[in-house]
Design an enzyme around this catalytic site. Sequence first.
Site, PDB file in Angstrom:
ATOM      1  CB  SER A 116      -5.530   8.111  -1.975  1.00 13.18           C
ATOM      2  OG  SER A 116      -6.384   7.190  -1.026  1.00 13.18           O
ATOM      3  CB  ALA A 117      -8.192  11.931   1.648  1.00  5.71           C
ATOM      4  CB  CYS A 144      -0.926   0.279   2.136  1.00  5.89           C
ATOM      5  SG  CYS A 144       0.079   0.227   0.534  1.00  5.89           S
TER       6      CYS A 144
HETATM    7  N1  PMP Z   1      -1.772   3.523  -5.268  1.00  7.37           N
HETATM    8  C1  PMP Z   1      -1.124   3.520  -4.823  1.00  7.37           C
HETATM    9  C2  PMP Z   1       0.071   4.066  -5.396  1.00  7.37           C
HETATM   10  C3  PMP Z   1      -1.074   3.423  -3.635  1.00  7.37           C
HETATM   11  O1  PMP Z   1       0.292   3.299  -2.615  1.00  7.37           O
HETATM   12  C4  PMP Z   1      -2.308   3.161  -3.182  1.00  7.37           C
HETATM   13  C5  PMP Z   1      -2.517   3.005  -1.465  1.00  7.37           C
HETATM   14  N2  PMP Z   1      -1.439   1.939  -1.210  1.00  7.37           N
HETATM   15  C6  PMP Z   1      -3.482   3.270  -3.644  1.00  7.37           C
HETATM   16  C7  PMP Z   1      -2.816   3.205  -5.253  1.00  7.37           C
HETATM   17  C8  PMP Z   1      -4.704   2.436  -3.633  1.00  7.37           C
HETATM   18  O2  PMP Z   1      -4.984   4.101  -2.850  1.00  7.37           O
HETATM   19  P1  PMP Z   1      -6.127   3.340  -1.310  1.00  7.37           P
HETATM   20  O3  PMP Z   1      -6.234   3.093  -0.139  1.00  7.37           O
HETATM   21  O4  PMP Z   1      -6.973   5.286  -1.232  1.00  7.37           O
HETATM   22  O5  PMP Z   1      -7.773   3.040  -2.470  1.00  7.37           O
END
Ligand code: PMP
Length: 400
Positions: free
Chosen positions: A215-216, A344
């Site tokens: 993810s960017a 998050c």
């Molecule tokens: N996988 C991991 C290990 C993450 O830390 C996150 C974001 N917390 C994600 C996936 C999801 O990423 P995105 O916000 O790009 O959907």
Amino acid sequence: MIVVTSEWQRGDVMTPELPVYLDHHATTPVDARVLASMLPFFEQQYGNASSLHHVYGQVARTAVNQAREQVAGLLNVQPREVVFTSGATEANNLAIKGSLAAAPAGSHLIVNAAEHKSVLDVAAKLARRGVEVTILPVDQFGCVDPKAVLNAIRPTTILVSAMMGNNEVGSINPVEEIAQVCAERSVTFHSDVTQAAPRIPVDLAAMSVDLASLSAHKMYGPKGVGALIRRRSSSSRPMEPLMDGGGHESRLRSGTLPVPLIVGFGKACEIVRAVRDDEARRLRSLSEQLEQGIRSQLSDVQLNGPTLSEFRLPGNVNLSFSGVDGDALMTRLKKIAVSSGAACSSSDPEPSHVLRAIGVPDRLVKASLRFGLGRPTTTADVEIAIEEVVRIVTELRSMP
Ligand code: PMP
């Protein structure tokens, strides 16, 4: 009430001071070079990367191709192996749902208890729809045992998913060994490298990883873009798209490409590749300073995840404070922006499933803080964090 404007800088004399940002696992600020690379694609070069019959589209396509090379370069894969998505949540969904959708009924999936919710919730949904799911435990440091993977594989196993670096406690899984086990059994192996890719070398060509998500916005790029890496070696393994439409991204992800976001993502990867190792050294040293600064002044503080910082993602420090109420702790910490649990990954303030999975007792799970140091973090920021945490925890502990 706090009103944030685009001019609002931390420490700006005209505005109240913002807390020190120590939540770089949740998201990162966009690097100024990344933002600069994106702007022309909003303003002048706004063509559709599929409109190849005119120059607007051709310019957009060239920029997307360059970004594809930059993303591929960070992970040592081929540009054609990059499938752009909206982020890692989508990439994880595509990897797992896409692989299982193309598999016979009654197929088997292996995940583990410390994965991100975008893996675990997908596994839970598939289980409700008849997929056989094994959720492997992790050890006290948050790691998956490759032997447990081997023992769990059945003739019907389609896919194993194990993240490279954990977003809460920074554990680094033995991905190479797990990948090897899967390759020997011809099982597709998927790894979520979202947190690892900005921090440690991720050479997918050197490992038998078939699918990888990233993810960017976790690497100083924009929110709303990411990628699933689908190695060519595994293209014989069928996969269904989640999104049907114009057949973009090798028919795996239809939809007009968000060219400015993709350009920024590419630039972010190029920068990570250039600065990652130096940045990792600096962040490891700052993390040690933070951990030692707090633990030398407070008793009964537990470090969650791998004990030695070289076995943890650089910049990750996850601590539990006995004898304090977690909510009171978070409310009183005004000078630093940190996470408790996995803010998050979820809009749901449930106690962290990762801390539970590594055996942290419930009373400590809520009294845990995740510090995520990042590119802008300075020694002065760490000093503020130490002072603030020591002060607030001491106050809370001395309350009747
Ligand atoms: N996988 C991991 C290990 C993450 O830390 C996150 C974001 N917390 C994600 C996936 C999801 O990423 P995105 O916000 O790009 O959907």
